[in-house]
Write an enzyme that holds these catalytic residues in place. Structure first.
Site, PDB file in Angstrom:
ATOM      1  N   SER A 168      -4.783  -4.583   2.022  1.00 41.29           N
ATOM      2  CA  SER A 168      -3.892  -3.996   3.336  1.00 41.29           C
ATOM      3  C   SER A 168      -4.565  -4.748   4.465  1.00 41.29           C
ATOM      4  O   SER A 168      -3.999  -4.968   5.415  1.00 41.29           O
ATOM      5  CB  SER A 168      -3.965  -2.799   3.318  1.00 41.29           C
ATOM      6  OG  SER A 168      -3.288  -1.906   2.207  1.00 41.29           O
ATOM      7  N   HIS A 184      -0.617   4.648  -0.167  1.00 38.27           N
ATOM      8  CA  HIS A 184      -1.199   5.835   0.526  1.00 38.27           C
ATOM      9  C   HIS A 184      -0.898   6.230   2.061  1.00 38.27           C
ATOM     10  O   HIS A 184      -0.802   5.443   2.680  1.00 38.27           O
ATOM     11  CB  HIS A 184      -2.707   5.626   0.411  1.00 38.27           C
ATOM     12  CG  HIS A 184      -3.257   5.432  -0.989  1.00 38.27           C
ATOM     13  ND1 HIS A 184      -3.154   4.576  -1.608  1.00 38.27           N
ATOM     14  CD2 HIS A 184      -3.591   6.483  -1.700  1.00 38.27           C
ATOM     15  CE1 HIS A 184      -3.782   4.582  -3.020  1.00 38.27           C
ATOM     16  NE2 HIS A 184      -4.011   6.035  -3.133  1.00 38.27           N
ATOM     17  N   ASP A 212       0.714  -1.356  -0.238  1.00 40.05           N
ATOM     18  CA  ASP A 212      -0.040   0.056   0.187  1.00 40.05           C
ATOM     19  C   ASP A 212       0.745   1.513   0.098  1.00 40.05           C
ATOM     20  O   ASP A 212       2.011   1.343   0.899  1.00 40.05           O
ATOM     21  CB  ASP A 212      -0.836  -0.135   1.243  1.00 40.05           C
ATOM     22  CG  ASP A 212      -2.222   0.742   1.013  1.00 40.05           C
ATOM     23  OD1 ASP A 212      -2.040   1.658   0.386  1.00 40.05           O
ATOM     24  OD2 ASP A 212      -3.229   0.555   1.600  1.00 40.05           O
TER      25      ASP A 212
END
Length: 672
Positions: free
Chosen positions: A245, A194, A192
């Protein structure tokens, strides 16, 4: 501690509204009332001696200053605070988020003899200021953009002091580190990319004297747990945006349990939820797992967890709540009824679209194949920005009827700060545009396609004799109380058996090229506010770019709605014909379908956007999806599915059953 009772002039209370009180006076008063520092009384007396007794709390005037003069009330001198002692100036700058003078004032504190060591500057005026910031934020009297600006002042001042502290530490044999409220290690999990929310949490915790160790994005389990041990972390925070995630967080929790760790585990991010934490995470780790909704709630949770007298009771309450939620979840699964995948298909077939009817006849795109849109001018995209998610990132939420942009500016609580934030965002957008700091690249593709069952076949050319790729879709199975069909995306493409020639489109848009370099500059300057602002704006530009591309597809490239006329508000309400669902989201929850798009359009080579192992996009400020043009197409939520569909889906995708279960785990109606 603090004041228990006070006598007030009732008539004066109405005139001297809290919001109108002189901010400097208010700071001194609240220090006394809330017992925020040991010398608050002495400081108040010193301050009072400088005030003209004929001035009022809302129009404060210093002694010897004539009415109307700078600093005399009415229109106060914005720089009057610069006449205060340097320690107070530094504290004021931190509370107000003013970084213009912080380095000079910090150096003056270091050299004027008032503070014997750099550490005492941090633990004195800087922490005094941060304590005020923390209290005001917690009380809802200060908003996230202001807190981030305060953190910028703190970081710049501390950054200036670090070389001198290192020098002093060497002289003292390694001692002299500033005290903290606890060590908080934070990371975005493997696959991930972000990190806006994570960065905000890190800054806000830092404002509350936590030592935050941010180890970045795409962090494997071993890297996270090694960092926990190396930094002797008191709390671990995990963040994630995409659904894979969630499984990675479970992996970390299980490994923490195996290692016998006892530190609390905090969970946050857009894809996380209290229910997932209760059902999937809490049972796998006995050290305490807490879901945190946003940055403002991370602080009180972390503070309670660092309080030895309150921690266990808090964790026990959370555990009891999660056990109840988990029991309700599994009871709900037992009560939920599902159709078999065959019955779902039979239901959909009864109301299937007739693609031979004139209103459903597919429109042929202007071209088939791929077209790259490279270095699109940012000015073309600006009118398509949806500002509402931007203000949500900064946790500025108005009350009805002033919830949305631009009505938010009229909100009596957050309106002024929202307007200021928007002006600063526009200023940064202008800088980014003028200096070409971000590059916008996009790619669109149109292909001959037909549905075969729940799959969509894509062909090499209009003869439709050679299948190039296959997209696999998922069908609703949860029983409905209405006559609505059980939908899958393949329903919106003409069946191969109909003989109707249909088409499938897809796209990728990014505004993140150049963002890493831009944010690196801000980080090097200890400017949290600007780098978080840049990340938030890049996300908005990517979504706006996708909106612009879709409009161009409808009116020009595919041309199935050439006369469409909608304003931006209409576009955001999806009043147009057609949809652009993204793999990994409710209409097609399987992220791995992105891999087919990337292979078909050669995305990485064409526009520089790649996929991680978890199918997150790099750069993070990117958007992707498929185009469905038909009038029958609509957004829907696949919801939970049963094992019969998963088994068949795995066969269709040529995946092992366990692999399919892994990628579809968030939507399984059963426990694998």
């Amino acid at each position: 501690a603090g004041m228990d009772m006070g006598i007030v002039n009732a008539a004066q209370v109405e005139e001297d509204k809290y919001e109108l009180l002189d901010k400097e006076l208010l700071e001194y008063v609240e220090d006394v009332l809330l017992n925020r520092c040991s010398n608050s009384t002495e400081r108040m007396l010193e301050f009072a001696a400088t005030i003209d007794p004929k001035s009022t709390p809302t129009k404060l005037r210093k002694k010897g200053v004539e009415v109307g003069a700078p600093g005399a009330g009415g229109k106060p001198d914005a720089k009057a605070w610069r006449s205060q002692p340097v320690g107070k100036r530094l504290e004021h700058a931190l509370v107000k988020g003013i970084d213009e003078f912080c380095i000079a004032d910090t150096e003056e504190c270091r050299t004027n003899g008032t503070f014997p060591s750099p550490l005492q500057i941090i633990e004195g005026p800087l922490m005094d200021g941060m304590n005020v910031v923390g209290d005001l934020f917690g009380a809802g009297k200060m908003f996230l953009p202001q807190v981030i600006k305060s953190a910028r002042v703190m970081k710049k001042s501390v950054g200036h002091l670090i070389p001198f502290m290192e020098e002093e530490r060497k002289r003292n044999g390694g001692t002299g580190e500033a005290s903290n409220a606890g060590v908080f290690l934070i990371a975005t999990v493997k696959g991930d990319v972000h990190d806006i929310g994570k960065n905000i949490v890190a800054v806000v915790l830092g404002c509350n004297n936590f030592k935050v160790i941010d180890i970045g994005v795409m962090c494997p389990c071993k890297k996270i747990l090694d960092a926990v041990a190396e930094n002797k972390a008191d709390i671990l925070g995990l963040s994630g945006l995409i659904t894979p995630s969630l499984d990675e967080m479970v992996t970390v929790a299980k490994e923490m349990e195996k290692m016998g760790l006892k530190i609390p585990l905090l969970i946050g991010g857009a894809t996380t939820s209290k229910m997932h934490t209760a059902v999937k995470l809490a049972p796998n780790y006995s050290g305490g797992v807490v879901h945190v909704l946003d940055a403002s709630r991370a602080v009180p949770v972390a503070q309670v967890l660092m309080d030895k007298n309150k921690r266990q009771e808090f964790l026990d309450d959370i555990k009891d709540t999660y056990v109840e939620m988990s029991e309700e979840f599994y009871a709900g699964l037992e009560d939920r009824r599902y159709l078999t995948i065959e019955k779902s298909r039979e239901s959909a077939a009864k109301v299937a679209t007739d693609f031979t009817a004139p209103e459903h006849t597919p429109v042929t795109p202007k071209f088939c194949g791929v077209r790259a849109l490279v270095d699109v001018p940012i000015t073309d995209v600006l009118p398509y920005i949806d500002w509402n998610p931007f203000f949500q990132v900064w946790q500025l939420r108005g009350r009805y009827p002033n919830r949305g942009f631009p009505k938010l500016f009229n909100d009596e609580t957050v309106g002024e700060e929202a307007k200021k934030l928007h002006e600063e965002a526009l200023a940064m957008l202008k800088m980014i545009t003028d200096k070409k700091r971000l590059t916008l690249n996009g790619i669109i593709g149109f292909y001959p396609a037909n549905s075969v069952g729940d799959d969509i076949e894509v062909y090499t050319d209009e003869t439709r004799t050679t299948r190039s790729h296959t997209f696999h879709t998922l069908r609703q199975q949860a029983e409905k109380d209405t006559d609505e069909p059980y939908m899958a995306l393949s329903d919106f493409i003409a069946p191969k058996s109909s003989g109707v020639k249909d088409y499938l489109g897809m796209f990728v848009a990014t505004s993140g090229i150049g963002l890493d370099e831009l944010t690196a500059e801000f980080k090097a300057a200890n400017d949290d506010y600007s780098y978080i602002m840049a990340e938030a704006l890049a996300d908005r530009l990517a979504e706006a770019f996708a909106e612009l591309m879709h409009e161009q597809v409808r009116k020009e490239h595919w041309g199935y709605a050439p006369d469409e006329k909608f304003d931006n508000e209409d576009l955001l309400k999806v009043k147009y014909q057609g949809i652009r669902p993204a793999p990994g989201y409710p209409t097609q929850p399987d992220h791995t379908e992105k891999g087919t798009m990337w292979d078909l359009m050669n995305v990485h080579k064409e526009i520089g956007v790649e996929l991680t192992d978890s199918f997150a996009m790099l750069p993070a400020a990117s958007v992707s999806g498929m185009y469905f043009a038909g009038k029958c197409s609509q957004y829907f939520n696949v919801g939970k599915i049963t094992t019969d569909q998963v088994k068949e889906y795995a066969v269709r995708k040529k995946q092992e059953f366990a692999v399919a279960e892994k990628w579809l785990s968030p939507i399984l109606s059963y426990e694998p």
